[in-house]
Design an enzyme around this catalytic site. Structure first.
Site, PDB file in Angstrom:
ATOM      1  N   ASN A  36      46.418  33.878  38.177  1.00  0.00           N
ATOM      2  CA  ASN A  36      46.535  35.175  38.852  1.00  0.00           C
ATOM      3  C   ASN A  36      47.650  35.063  39.884  1.00  0.00           C
ATOM      4  O   ASN A  36      47.475  34.454  40.929  1.00  0.00           O
ATOM      5  CB  ASN A  36      45.185  35.497  39.514  1.00  0.00           C
ATOM      6  CG  ASN A  36      45.232  36.760  40.359  1.00  0.00           C
ATOM      7  OD1 ASN A  36      46.193  37.525  40.310  1.00  0.00           O
ATOM      8  ND2 ASN A  36      44.177  36.976  41.143  1.00  0.00           N
TER       9      ASN A  36
ATOM     10  N   GLU B 228      39.815  40.725  46.002  1.00  0.00           N
ATOM     11  CA  GLU B 228      40.799  41.455  46.812  1.00  0.00           C
ATOM     12  C   GLU B 228      40.791  42.943  46.481  1.00  0.00           C
ATOM     13  O   GLU B 228      41.016  43.788  47.357  1.00  0.00           O
ATOM     14  CB  GLU B 228      42.185  40.818  46.629  1.00  0.00           C
ATOM     15  CG  GLU B 228      42.271  39.492  47.398  1.00  0.00           C
ATOM     16  CD  GLU B 228      43.020  38.381  46.690  1.00  0.00           C
ATOM     17  OE1 GLU B 228      43.919  38.671  45.885  1.00  0.00           O
ATOM     18  OE2 GLU B 228      42.705  37.197  46.944  1.00  0.00           O
TER      19      GLU B 228
ATOM     20  N   GLY C 149      41.798  31.054  48.214  1.00  0.00           N
ATOM     21  CA  GLY C 149      42.965  30.897  49.065  1.00  0.00           C
ATOM     22  C   GLY C 149      42.689  30.149  50.359  1.00  0.00           C
ATOM     23  O   GLY C 149      43.528  30.118  51.254  1.00  0.00           O
TER      24      GLY C 149
ATOM     25  N   SER D 222      40.463  28.165  45.007  1.00  0.00           N
ATOM     26  CA  SER D 222      41.091  26.896  45.390  1.00  0.00           C
ATOM     27  C   SER D 222      40.995  25.811  44.321  1.00  0.00           C
ATOM     28  O   SER D 222      40.824  24.638  44.650  1.00  0.00           O
ATOM     29  CB  SER D 222      40.536  26.404  46.732  1.00  0.00           C
ATOM     30  OG  SER D 222      40.812  27.354  47.757  1.00  0.00           O
TER      31      SER D 222
ATOM     32  N   HIS E 141      38.328  41.810  40.968  1.00  0.00           N
ATOM     33  CA  HIS E 141      38.739  40.709  41.844  1.00  0.00           C
ATOM     34  C   HIS E 141      38.337  41.018  43.284  1.00  0.00           C
ATOM     35  O   HIS E 141      38.378  42.171  43.711  1.00  0.00           O
ATOM     36  CB  HIS E 141      40.257  40.485  41.750  1.00  0.00           C
ATOM     37  CG  HIS E 141      40.679  39.228  42.442  1.00  0.00           C
ATOM     38  ND1 HIS E 141      40.899  39.180  43.796  1.00  0.00           N
ATOM     39  CD2 HIS E 141      40.867  37.967  41.975  1.00  0.00           C
ATOM     40  CE1 HIS E 141      41.215  37.936  44.128  1.00  0.00           C
ATOM     41  NE2 HIS E 141      41.209  37.184  43.040  1.00  0.00           N
TER      42      HIS E 141
ATOM     43  N   LYS F 284      48.952  37.303  41.706  1.00  0.00           N
ATOM     44  CA  LYS F 284      48.799  38.219  42.845  1.00  0.00           C
ATOM     45  C   LYS F 284      50.151  38.887  43.174  1.00  0.00           C
ATOM     46  O   LYS F 284      50.946  39.117  42.282  1.00  0.00           O
ATOM     47  CB  LYS F 284      48.180  37.492  44.045  1.00  0.00           C
ATOM     48  CG  LYS F 284      46.873  36.773  43.649  1.00  0.00           C
ATOM     49  CD  LYS F 284      46.060  36.284  44.816  1.00  0.00           C
ATOM     50  CE  LYS F 284      44.809  35.564  44.288  1.00  0.00           C
ATOM     51  NZ  LYS F 284      43.914  35.129  45.361  1.00  0.00           N
TER      52      LYS F 284
ATOM     53  N   GLU G  60      34.028  33.783  41.500  1.00  0.00           N
ATOM     54  CA  GLU G  60      34.952  33.384  42.558  1.00  0.00           C
ATOM     55  C   GLU G  60      34.310  33.626  43.923  1.00  0.00           C
ATOM     56  O   GLU G  60      34.391  34.740  44.458  1.00  0.00           O
ATOM     57  CB  GLU G  60      36.245  34.201  42.469  1.00  0.00           C
ATOM     58  CG  GLU G  60      36.975  34.035  41.158  1.00  0.00           C
ATOM     59  CD  GLU G  60      38.446  34.412  41.300  1.00  0.00           C
ATOM     60  OE1 GLU G  60      39.280  33.537  41.072  1.00  0.00           O
ATOM     61  OE2 GLU G  60      38.740  35.550  41.674  1.00  0.00           O
TER      62      GLU G  60
END
Ligand code: PGA
Length: 252
Positions: free
Chosen positions: A10, A98, A174, A214, A96, A12, A168
């Site tokens: 991904n 985000e 991240g 991560s 996701h 992003k 996730e």
């Protein structure tokens, strides 16, 4: 049942056209002919066509990071399932964290997107995951169950062949803080149990559940070795040819 490992990158909101094409060309060289693992990258929308063209003829497929559930019309800024197929995508990433937490996508919106994507013939990676405060309040499974169950509402059993789940944990995305293989395995097993209840045991056993958060060359092998972890959704480490290649090779 042996599930084929699936590793996806991904990207992003990263890369330029030049660096994205260079990344894709690099991956094509290192892992482009690997067929023992399913592979996909998710570049920014504006580069999808170029990246799909770059990766044509390789084993690496391309997906979009989001889409809207309507077919066309007055939806400024949005793109449809048909549009992303038109530029060479086989996949779309939905749910996701985000999209959920930065852009406020609700369970209902995610469900509508999943239904639309599958109806259009796209394959879906459906992401779920709990926030740190939800884990600390012992709500991990409540949250993941709610997200998966509501996203799959109305999805027929046959369509599940085109769905991959990505667990996730938001606190691991991240942050450099990976869930331990045991922590991840525990949630993956629970999600698989949930799928058995929503569908049946066969569907649950056939559905791939990726881990994301991560994942790096140094921890990929031990994560992928867990019974219910069927690959990874990789953010930061998918932006470097060397790192993504090492993660994919850890799955072999
Ligand atoms: P990360 O991102 O690998 O940078 O933690 C994972 C993701 O958000 O899919």
């Amino acid at each position: 049942m042996a599930r084929k490992i699936f590793v996806a990158g991904n990207w992003k909101m990263n890369t330029t056209i030049a660096s994205g094409v260079a990344l894709a060309n690099g991956l094509k060289e290192t892992i482009g002919s690997i067929s023992e693992v399913d592979l996909a990258v998710f570049p920014p929308h504006v580069y999808l066509k170029s990246i799909a063209e770059t990766l044509a003829g390789s084993q690496i497929t391309v997906g979009a990071q989001t889409m809207y559930f309507e077919e066309k019309g007055a939806f400024t800024g949005e793109i449809s399932a048909e549009m992303i197929q038109d530029v060479g995508c086989q996949y779309v990433l939905l749910g996701h964290s985000e999209r959920r937490h930065v852009f406020g996508e609700t369970d209902d919106v995610i469900n509508r997107k999943v239904l639309k994507a599958l109806a259009a013939g796209l394959k879906v990676i459906l992401a779920c995951g709990e926030l740190l405060e939800e884990r600390e309040a012992d709500k991990t499974m409540d949250v993941n169950e709610r997200q998966v169950k509501s996203a799959l509402e109305g999805v027929e059993e046959a369509a599940m062949a085109n769905v991959t789940i990505a667990y996730e944990p938001v606190w691991a995305i991240g942050t450099g803080k990976t869930a331990s293989p045991d922590q991840a395995q525990e949630v993956h097993a629970e999600i698989r149990k949930l799928l058995a209840g929503l569908y049946d045991e066969e569907t649950a056993q056939a559905t791939r559940i990726q881990y994301g958060g991560s994942v790096k060359p140094g921890n990929a092998a031990e994560l992928f070795a867990m019974d219910d972890i069927d690959g990874g959704l990789i953010g930061g480490a998918s932006l470097k040819v060397e790192d993504f290649t090492a993660i994919v090779k850890a799955a072999l």
